[in-house]
Scaffold this active site. Structure first.
Site, PDB file in Angstrom:
ATOM      1  N   ARG A  81       6.729 -13.768 -13.687  1.00 44.38           N
ATOM      2  CA  ARG A  81       6.297 -12.595 -12.905  1.00 44.38           C
ATOM      3  C   ARG A  81       5.501 -11.638 -13.802  1.00 44.38           C
ATOM      4  O   ARG A  81       4.489 -11.080 -13.399  1.00 44.38           O
ATOM      5  CB  ARG A  81       7.516 -11.875 -12.287  1.00 44.38           C
ATOM      6  CG  ARG A  81       8.221 -12.720 -11.210  1.00 44.38           C
ATOM      7  CD  ARG A  81       9.261 -11.899 -10.459  1.00 44.38           C
ATOM      8  NE  ARG A  81      10.374 -11.441 -11.275  1.00 44.38           N
ATOM      9  CZ  ARG A  81      11.499 -12.102 -11.497  1.00 44.38           C
ATOM     10  NH1 ARG A  81      11.681 -13.299 -10.932  1.00 44.38           N
ATOM     11  NH2 ARG A  81      12.456 -11.601 -12.248  1.00 44.38           N
TER      12      ARG A  81
ATOM     13  N   GLU B  11       4.136   3.296   5.726  1.00 41.49           N
ATOM     14  CA  GLU B  11       3.697   1.985   6.222  1.00 41.49           C
ATOM     15  C   GLU B  11       4.508   1.548   7.425  1.00 41.49           C
ATOM     16  O   GLU B  11       5.594   0.979   7.273  1.00 41.49           O
ATOM     17  CB  GLU B  11       3.823   0.925   5.110  1.00 41.49           C
ATOM     18  CG  GLU B  11       3.372  -0.462   5.579  1.00 41.49           C
ATOM     19  CD  GLU B  11       3.506  -1.560   4.530  1.00 41.49           C
ATOM     20  OE1 GLU B  11       4.019  -1.298   3.430  1.00 41.49           O
ATOM     21  OE2 GLU B  11       3.091  -2.691   4.828  1.00 41.49           O
TER      22      GLU B  11
ATOM     23  N   LYS C 222      -0.520   3.425   5.904  1.00 40.87           N
ATOM     24  CA  LYS C 222      -0.788   1.992   5.751  1.00 40.87           C
ATOM     25  C   LYS C 222      -0.353   1.290   7.039  1.00 40.87           C
ATOM     26  O   LYS C 222       0.795   0.845   7.149  1.00 40.87           O
ATOM     27  CB  LYS C 222      -0.020   1.457   4.524  1.00 40.87           C
ATOM     28  CG  LYS C 222      -0.149  -0.038   4.321  1.00 40.87           C
ATOM     29  CD  LYS C 222       0.281  -0.465   2.928  1.00 40.87           C
ATOM     30  CE  LYS C 222       0.332  -1.966   2.829  1.00 40.87           C
ATOM     31  NZ  LYS C 222       0.321  -2.446   1.455  1.00 40.87           N
TER      32      LYS C 222
HETATM   33  P1  13P Z   1       0.270  -7.869   3.138  1.00 45.48           P
HETATM   34  O1  13P Z   1      -1.161  -7.404   3.014  1.00 45.48           O
HETATM   35  O2  13P Z   1       0.514  -9.224   2.590  1.00 45.48           O
HETATM   36  O3  13P Z   1       0.793  -7.650   4.529  1.00 45.48           O
HETATM   37  O4  13P Z   1       1.119  -6.942   2.175  1.00 45.48           O
HETATM   38  C1  13P Z   1       0.943  -5.587   2.248  1.00 45.48           C
HETATM   39  C2  13P Z   1       2.227  -4.927   1.974  1.00 45.48           C
HETATM   40  O5  13P Z   1       2.315  -4.108   1.075  1.00 45.48           O
HETATM   41  C3  13P Z   1       3.365  -5.244   2.826  1.00 45.48           C
HETATM   42  O6  13P Z   1       4.358  -4.296   2.637  1.00 45.48           O
END
Ligand code: 13P
Length: 346
Positions: free
Chosen positions: A47, A178, A220
């Site tokens: 990682r 988000e 987001k």
């Molecule tokens: P994805 O663009 O793969 O959906 O990931 C964005 C993200 O931060 C999900 O929490």
């Protein structure tokens, strides 16, 4: 620096034409799944090597303004001893941190989920800030069906997102909120639009109740698309029109920036959709990307855990970042897919 100036400086550094955010904050189980797909074991060393590769990509700062990291990465170092957040900061990329603790089923609401992680958050943020994080992310998810998400799930997740955002702002850390309306299922694009509108409307109501300063908040969201198993997939212009309509109905103009997640779209789809969205005309907020899978899939495919593939993997990241940077300004065209890392045709 005054906390408001600090928040404003972070917002200004993140919201820039031609640039978006790299989401590299996969939790332990998620990164293990992504690594497994390319035959790599998820050890701490792998990682570290992988995320060092991402952050050390030469020229990445031209298209990426911020990176969301996982807690483990904040404390890791590159081969030369540079802390990984400093590696990003060195090329003008603002380090951020995922602070939610994942989701669990929401009690008394079958099929709905709630995100946890508020306990002790203020204290954790102080530590993350010392390690270099300037912004944070909290993800809420909404499963879609004819009856989901319930009103309860929409309200409970909005409240948690707003609580989190307020705690971040008090700490001088810019919150990215988000709310992800999931792509899983066979729902229509119209159903996705309806759910997204309800989710965003409730979220901004909760942010207001919790006295969150919108000028120092970033969103987001997911794009408005049909469920992955739906037979009728809308063309990009329709995705763009539906997405922009929902955002215009729900987002105050004071919000500085929107950074879409990719949420299971292919890398090419995510770029084409972002470009179509930006071709809808000027909006009150910058409309950019904060992609995880749509930026990293080609990188993982090129890397496959081998140090010998480092340059090819970095080239794949830079290429995808450049295309999304163009889409952020509505300047993408399909011919650019063929161009190599320097912009020259391969
Ligand atoms: P994805 O663009 O793969 O959906 O990931 C964005 C993200 O931060 C999900 O929490």
């Amino acid at each position: 620096m005054d906390i408001r100036d600090e928040l404003q400086a972070t917002v200004d550094a993140l919201v820039q034409p031609g640039k978006g955010i790299l989401a590299a904050d996969e939790s332990g189980p998620t990164i293990a799944k992504r690594f497994k797909a390319v035959g790599v074991e998820s050890t701490e060393e792998n990682r570290r090597a992988y995320r060092s590769l991402l952050l050390a990509t030469p020229g990445l700062g031209a298209h990426i303004s911020g990176v969301i990291l996982y807690e483990e990465t904040l404390g890791q170092r590159a081969d030369d001893g540079t802390p990984l957040p400093a590696l990003a900061a060195r090329q003008g990329i603002v380090p951020g941190i995922k602070v939610d603790a994942g989701k669990i089923p929401l009690a008394h609401a079958p099929g709905d989920e709630i995100t946890q992680g508020l306990d002790g958050l203020a204290k954790r943020l102080a530590g993350y800030k010392e390690q270099g994080a300037r912004f944070a992310k909290w993800r809420a998810v909404y499963n879609v069906s004819d009856t989901l998400p319930s009103r309860l799930a929409i309200e409970a997740n909005a409240d948690a997102l707003a609580c989190y955002a307020a705690i971040c702002q008090e700490a001088g850390v810019v919150p990215i909120v988000e709310p992800e309306v999931l792509i899983d299922g066979d729902h229509s694009i119209e159903r996705c639009a309806e759910v997204t509108q309800d989710v965003l409307h409730e979220l901004f109501h909760a942010l207001h109740r919790h006295r969150v300063v919108l000028e120092h908040t970033l969103l987001k969201p997911s794009m408005v698309v049909a469920g992955q198993e739906q037979a009728r997939q809308a063309p990009p212009a329709e995705v763009a029109a539906q997405t922009v309509q929902v955002l215009r109905r729900t987002l105050p103009a004071a919000l500085p920036g929107v950074f879409f997640l990719s949420g299971g779209q292919t890398p090419a789809e995510a770029t084409v959709h972002l470009d179509a969205i930006n071709r809808q005309g000027p909006q009150p907020w910058g409309l950019s990307f904060s992609y995880g899978r749509a930026l990293q899939e080609p990188v993982l495919q090129a890397w496959k855990g081998s140090a010998g593939n480092l340059r090819a993997a970095q080239a794949a990241l830079l290429h995808r970042a450049r295309l999304n940077g163009a889409a952020r300004d509505g300047r993408y065209d399909a011919g650019m897919e063929k161009a190599g890392p320097t912009g020259a045709s391969r």
